[in-house]
Each structure stands twice: as structure tokens, then as C-alpha cells.
Design a protein around this motif. Structure first.
Motif, PDB file in Angstrom:
ATOM      1  N   ALA A 122       0.777  -1.274   0.011  1.00 39.77           N
ATOM      2  CA  ALA A 122       0.137   0.150   0.024  1.00 39.77           C
ATOM      3  C   ALA A 122       0.818   1.214   0.030  1.00 39.77           C
ATOM      4  CB  ALA A 122      -1.046   0.076   1.148  1.00 39.77           C
ATOM      5  N   GLY A 123       2.025   1.314   0.662  1.00 38.64           N
ATOM      6  CA  GLY A 123       2.807   2.279   0.780  1.00 38.64           C
ATOM      7  C   GLY A 123       3.473   2.841  -0.477  1.00 38.64           C
ATOM      8  N   GLU A 124       3.957   1.573  -1.203  1.00 36.39           N
ATOM      9  CA  GLU A 124       4.425   1.782  -2.760  1.00 36.39           C
ATOM     10  C   GLU A 124       3.291   2.500  -3.670  1.00 36.39           C
ATOM     11  OE1 GLU A 124       7.634  -1.673  -3.542  1.00 36.39           O
ATOM     12  OE2 GLU A 124       5.615  -2.393  -3.053  1.00 36.39           O
ATOM     13  N   LEU A 125       2.092   1.988  -3.502  1.00 34.56           N
ATOM     14  CA  LEU A 125       1.130   2.257  -4.338  1.00 34.56           C
ATOM     15  C   LEU A 125       0.992   3.821  -4.080  1.00 34.56           C
ATOM     16  CD1 LEU A 125      -1.360  -0.621  -4.005  1.00 34.56           C
ATOM     17  CD2 LEU A 125       0.155  -0.156  -6.057  1.00 34.56           C
ATOM     18  N   LEU A 126       0.999   4.038  -2.925  1.00 27.55           N
ATOM     19  CA  LEU A 126       0.634   5.485  -2.363  1.00 27.55           C
ATOM     20  C   LEU A 126       1.764   6.377  -2.984  1.00 27.55           C
ATOM     21  CD1 LEU A 126      -0.673   7.892  -0.918  1.00 27.55           C
ATOM     22  CD2 LEU A 126       0.602   7.254   1.107  1.00 27.55           C
ATOM     23  N   GLU A 127       3.014   6.008  -2.831  1.00 32.01           N
ATOM     24  CA  GLU A 127       4.008   6.672  -3.524  1.00 32.01           C
ATOM     25  C   GLU A 127       4.198   6.983  -4.936  1.00 32.01           C
ATOM     26  OE1 GLU A 127       8.793   5.365  -3.861  1.00 32.01           O
ATOM     27  OE2 GLU A 127       8.056   5.265  -1.970  1.00 32.01           O
ATOM     28  N   ILE A 128       3.748   6.012  -5.582  1.00 31.42           N
ATOM     29  CA  ILE A 128       3.405   5.962  -7.053  1.00 31.42           C
ATOM     30  C   ILE A 128       2.421   7.042  -7.446  1.00 31.42           C
ATOM     31  CG2 ILE A 128       2.850   4.785  -9.315  1.00 31.42           C
ATOM     32  CD1 ILE A 128       4.160   2.234  -7.672  1.00 31.42           C
ATOM     33  N   LEU A 129       1.317   6.840  -6.660  1.00 34.86           N
ATOM     34  CA  LEU A 129       0.265   7.859  -6.824  1.00 34.86           C
ATOM     35  C   LEU A 129       0.437   9.291  -6.730  1.00 34.86           C
ATOM     36  CD1 LEU A 129      -2.746   8.775  -7.055  1.00 34.86           C
ATOM     37  CD2 LEU A 129      -3.117   7.998  -4.666  1.00 34.86           C
ATOM     38  N   GLU A 130       1.271   9.686  -5.574  1.00 37.05           N
ATOM     39  CA  GLU A 130       1.721  10.810  -5.468  1.00 37.05           C
ATOM     40  C   GLU A 130       2.869  11.391  -6.359  1.00 37.05           C
ATOM     41  OE1 GLU A 130       3.018  10.347  -1.318  1.00 37.05           O
ATOM     42  OE2 GLU A 130       0.890  10.954  -0.481  1.00 37.05           O
ATOM     43  N   ARG A 131       3.744  10.585  -6.855  1.00 34.40           N
ATOM     44  CA  ARG A 131       4.649  11.147  -7.807  1.00 34.40           C
ATOM     45  C   ARG A 131       3.963  11.365  -9.060  1.00 34.40           C
ATOM     46  NH1 ARG A 131       6.089   8.289 -12.217  1.00 34.40           N
ATOM     47  NH2 ARG A 131       5.362   6.322 -11.435  1.00 34.40           N
ATOM     48  N   ARG A 132       2.803  10.506  -9.402  1.00 33.55           N
ATOM     49  CA  ARG A 132       1.976  10.802 -10.853  1.00 33.55           C
ATOM     50  C   ARG A 132       1.148  11.933 -10.790  1.00 33.55           C
ATOM     51  NH1 ARG A 132       0.299   4.736 -12.759  1.00 33.55           N
ATOM     52  NH2 ARG A 132      -1.006   5.854 -13.750  1.00 33.55           N
ATOM     53  N   LEU A 133       0.760  12.354  -9.550  1.00 38.77           N
ATOM     54  CA  LEU A 133      -0.014  13.493  -9.434  1.00 38.77           C
ATOM     55  C   LEU A 133       0.682  14.658 -10.020  1.00 38.77           C
ATOM     56  CD1 LEU A 133      -1.929  13.023  -5.990  1.00 38.77           C
ATOM     57  CD2 LEU A 133      -3.055  13.478  -8.302  1.00 38.77           C
ATOM     58  N   ALA A 134       1.993  14.617 -10.127  1.00 36.64           N
ATOM     59  CA  ALA A 134       2.687  15.898 -10.592  1.00 36.64           C
ATOM     60  C   ALA A 134       2.903  15.842 -12.387  1.00 36.64           C
ATOM     61  CB  ALA A 134       4.139  15.831 -10.067  1.00 36.64           C
ATOM     62  N   ASN A 135       2.348  14.515 -12.836  1.00 32.71           N
ATOM     63  CA  ASN A 135       2.545  14.488 -14.243  1.00 32.71           C
ATOM     64  C   ASN A 135       1.814  15.529 -14.883  1.00 32.71           C
ATOM     65  OD1 ASN A 135       4.267  12.396 -14.085  1.00 32.71           O
ATOM     66  ND2 ASN A 135       2.830  10.971 -14.352  1.00 32.71           N
ATOM     67  N   ASP A 136       2.088  15.726 -16.146  1.00 31.06           N
ATOM     68  CA  ASP A 136       1.192  16.645 -16.892  1.00 31.06           C
ATOM     69  C   ASP A 136       0.386  15.605 -17.732  1.00 31.06           C
ATOM     70  OD1 ASP A 136       2.360  15.816 -20.131  1.00 31.06           O
ATOM     71  OD2 ASP A 136       4.007  15.969 -18.642  1.00 31.06           O
ATOM     72  N   PRO A 137      -0.835  15.658 -18.307  1.00 30.63           N
ATOM     73  CA  PRO A 137      -1.608  14.793 -18.824  1.00 30.63           C
ATOM     74  C   PRO A 137      -1.139  13.911 -19.825  1.00 30.63           C
ATOM     75  CG  PRO A 137      -2.843  17.112 -18.696  1.00 30.63           C
ATOM     76  CD  PRO A 137      -1.650  17.090 -18.187  1.00 30.63           C
ATOM     77  N   GLU A 138      -0.483  14.435 -20.935  1.00 33.62           N
ATOM     78  CA  GLU A 138       0.465  13.601 -21.809  1.00 33.62           C
ATOM     79  C   GLU A 138       1.136  12.530 -21.075  1.00 33.62           C
ATOM     80  OE1 GLU A 138       3.437  13.910 -25.612  1.00 33.62           O
ATOM     81  OE2 GLU A 138       2.233  15.894 -24.964  1.00 33.62           O
ATOM     82  N   THR A 139       2.255  13.045 -20.213  1.00 37.71           N
ATOM     83  CA  THR A 139       2.938  12.070 -19.652  1.00 37.71           C
ATOM     84  C   THR A 139       1.944  11.008 -18.686  1.00 37.71           C
ATOM     85  OG1 THR A 139       4.772  13.719 -19.350  1.00 37.71           O
ATOM     86  CG2 THR A 139       4.978  11.682 -17.813  1.00 37.71           C
ATOM     87  N   GLU A 140       1.080  11.483 -18.353  1.00 41.73           N
ATOM     88  CA  GLU A 140       0.360  10.601 -17.441  1.00 41.73           C
ATOM     89  C   GLU A 140      -0.684   9.314 -18.409  1.00 41.73           C
ATOM     90  OE1 GLU A 140      -1.312   8.090 -14.229  1.00 41.73           O
ATOM     91  OE2 GLU A 140       0.342   9.731 -14.605  1.00 41.73           O
ATOM     92  N   ARG A 141      -0.976   9.843 -19.629  1.00 44.62           N
ATOM     93  CA  ARG A 141      -1.559   8.750 -20.655  1.00 44.62           C
ATOM     94  C   ARG A 141      -0.464   7.803 -20.757  1.00 44.62           C
ATOM     95  NH1 ARG A 141      -6.861   8.678 -20.749  1.00 44.62           N
ATOM     96  NH2 ARG A 141      -7.837   8.315 -22.657  1.00 44.62           N
TER      97      ARG A 141
END
Length: 165
Positions: A122-141
């Protein structure tokens, strides 16, 4: 259920599509993979599935995303429950942060946060989520497409084995 490649190749198309939809919720993807049969072996199936995933349009990708529950929420889909097993034992603080992150992610990107949960805490999933929240839409797609490919491959590998289990 475990099928050999020959068993999968022999299924009626509607049955193959139904099984494939459990691996990836895009009807376009499932129909494309089912129509490409026979594969003869597992690697040929996995290769065709990967190629079909890469060709998904934005609407097809949205269909696939709609088939995934939020990280940390109970799912009726057995694969999702198994893949998110680590979240069920997470502490309340981590679960609250994941729930808040899910909301922020959906507000920013307009769809569920998709990540390969299998084998991650769960900690890893949270860490990835928090990192990806900083992505722009194209990078996130791009990240979403990669996550979808990982999840789909794992599910296909469980479904179609070289030998019956």
C-alpha cells in the motif's frame, strides 16, 4: 480458470471475448485479440495482446479504465481483489491518503488512478500515486497505457498457461 493456448484457440469467439474482457475491459481490445486467433502458443497470444493494447484509441483506453476499481476500494472483480491484497492490511492513515489521492487524481486527469498493484505494498502504491499526481496529462496517459499493459499481461498469464493446472 487456466487454459492452454490450444484450449483458448478453440473457444467460440463470444467465450474468448468474455474471458479477455476480464483481462482488459476494452471491448475493442478483446474483440481484436479474439479475432487474431489461433495463436498456437502463449507468447504469440501475449504479443498479439500487447500490439492490440498499443493501438487502443483514447475512447478505447477510457473503456479499459472504466473497468478498474479505485485503489483501496473493494471490488467485485476477483483479479482486482487479488492484485490489491496488500491494501487490505494497510493502516488507516495510508488508506486515507490513498483515498484523498484517488480523488485528487480523478479531478486532475478525469479517470481512475491505474497502476499495477500486484506485488506492491500500500505504501508503494501511495508513493506512485503521489509521484504521478505531478505528471502533465500527456505523460500520465503514457503511464496509464504502460500500467494497463502490465495488468493485462499479468491477467493473461494467469488465464492462459502452457499446461493446465
Amino acid at each position: 480458470m487456466h487454459l492452454t493456448p490450444a484450449d483458448f484457440d478453440a473457444l467460440p469467439e463470444a467465450d474468448a471475448v468474455a474471458l479477455l474482457l476480464d483481462c482488459c475491459a476494452s471491448p475493442t481490445w478483446a474483440r481484436s485479440v479474439a479475432a487474431a486467433r489461433p495463436f498456437g502458443n502463449r507468447e504469440a497470444l501475449l504479443s498479439a495482446a500487447s500490439a492490440a493494447a498499443e493501438s487502443l484509441t483514447g475512447a478505447d483506453l477510457d473503456d479499459a479504465l472504466a473497468g478498474h476499481p479505485r485503489i483501496g476500494e473493494r471490488s467485485e472483480h476477483a483479479s482486482s481483489r487479488r492484485e490489491q491484497a496488500a491494501v487490505t492490511t494497510a493502516d488507516a492513515g495510508t488508506l486515507e491518503r490513498i483515498a484523498a489521492g484517488n480523488g485528487a487524481y480523478e479531478e486532475k486527469f478525469g479517470h481512475v488512478y491505474l497502476v499495477r498493484a500486484a506485488g506492491r505494498s500500500a505504501g508503494e502504491l501511495l508513493e506512485i500515486l503521489e509521484r504521478r499526481l505531478a505528471n502533465d496529462p500527456e505523460t500520465e496517459r503514457k503511464e496509464v497505457r504502460a500500467a494497463l499493459a502490465e495488468i493485462t499481461r499479468l491477467r493473461l498469464e494467469r488465464l492462459v498457461t502452457e499446461e493446465t493446472a
